[in-house]
Design an enzyme around this catalytic site. Structure first.
Site, mmCIF file in Angstrom:
data_model
loop_
_atom_site.group_PDB
_atom_site.id
_atom_site.type_symbol
_atom_site.label_atom_id
_atom_site.label_comp_id
_atom_site.label_asym_id
_atom_site.label_seq_id
_atom_site.Cartn_x
_atom_site.Cartn_y
_atom_site.Cartn_z
ATOM 1 N N SER A 94 0.867 -1.184 0.000
ATOM 2 C CA SER A 94 0.000 0.000 0.000
ATOM 3 C C SER A 94 0.899 1.229 0.000
ATOM 4 C CB SER A 94 -0.855 -0.028 1.274
ATOM 5 O OG SER A 94 -1.387 1.236 1.546
ATOM 6 N N TYR A 115 -2.275 -1.085 10.208
ATOM 7 C CA TYR A 115 -2.352 -1.408 8.780
ATOM 8 C C TYR A 115 -1.065 -0.964 8.096
ATOM 9 C CZ TYR A 115 -4.068 -1.284 3.926
ATOM 10 O OH TYR A 115 -4.220 -1.473 2.571
#
Ligand code: NDP
Length: 243
Positions: free
Chosen positions: A150, A163
């Site tokens: 990401s 995350y």
């Protein structure tokens, strides 16, 4: 390069989080290019819907592997490896796609249980899965392992908590594995960052965003296919941005 140039014929490919979003799109695309796809996920009903869609399109019959990455134990990882070896004797591709968002909150208020669960699903389970499947991947002439990263796996940003940390970890895991296999030409490890994509997770992270402005998972599939196919055979230890 045309999509038809990326052949995945006769490849055995396992996709995690195959029941929806990017994992579903990748599973269908890989099957359309001749791969036998193992659909891994925790929700049988939605996995069966993807299975039915692939059958209806007359692609190679996929297989379903029901597994909850939050709850799986050593026996589950051993079983998935044994089933693969008994059925196919090898694994050619592994798309580690499943993950959870965790909390969107400052570290000062981050819930400890959510932190542990997010790191477990997004990072530890990826390690356990790739470790247990390495012997099957070694049996392939040309294996590709793709971790999903990401933007916040490369740059820490406020409120992305566990995350973001898990995605940094995934980038490191991919690089470490790539470096450990630098003399082995038949296996490679890379990360892919899909970028902003119209999925359930994106909606959860950005509830007020106009989702119609985002790419759909289908629109990213050329890069996902290229990285899985032998066209990218020499690429390892890289982090590829889709958008
Ligand atoms: P989705 O929420 O649509 O998909 C996430 C997938 O992970 C689902 O299939 C989900 O299954 C699965 N999953 C979650 N927890 C578990 C578990 N315990 N066991 C098994 N499967 C599990 O999101 P995306 O398609 O967007 O996400 C795919 C990947 O792309 C993720 O790694 C995400 O971090 C990454 N990504 C996405 C971006 C985006 O904008 N969409 C941007 C950057 C990265 P279930 O349906 O059962 O919950």
């Amino acid at each position: 390069m045309k999509l038809s140039d990326y052949q995945l014929k006769n490849k055995i490919i396992l996709v995690t989080g195959a029941n929806q979003g990017i994992g579903k799109a990748a599973s269908i695309r890989y099957a359309s290019l001749g791969a036998k796809v193992i659909l891994l996920g925790r929700n049988l009903e939605s996995l069966e819907q993807v299975y039915d869609e692939i059958i209806k399109l007359k692609y190679n019959e996929p297989m379903i592997s029901l597994m909850d990455l939050e709850k799986a134990d050593g026996n589950d990882y051993q079983a998935i490896h044994e089933n693969l070896m008994n059925e196919f004797g090898k694994l050619d591709g592994l798309l580690l796609n499943a993950s959870i968002l965790g909390d969107r909150s400052p570290i000062a208020h981050y819930d400890s249980e959510t932190w542990a669960r997010t790191i477990h699903v997004n990072l530890t389970a990826q390690f356990l899965l790739v470790k247990s499947l390495l012997p099957a991947l070694y049996e392939s002439d040309s294996a590709s392992v793709i971790f999903t990263s990401s933007g916040v796996g490369k740059l820490g940003k406020a409120f992305w908590g566990a995350y973001s940390v898990s995605k940094f970890g995934v980038e490191a895991l991919s690089q470490i594995l790539s470096s450990e296999h630098e003399d082995q030409v038949n296996i490679r490890f890379n990360c892919i960052n899909p970028g902003a994509t119209r999925t359930k997770m994106r909606k959860e992270a950005y509830p007020y965003e106009d989702e119609m402005k985002l790419k759909k998972p289908d629109e990213l599939m050329d890069k996902y296919t290229w990285l899985m196919s032998d066209e990218s055979k020499k690429i390892t230890g890289q982090s590829i941005d889709c958008q």
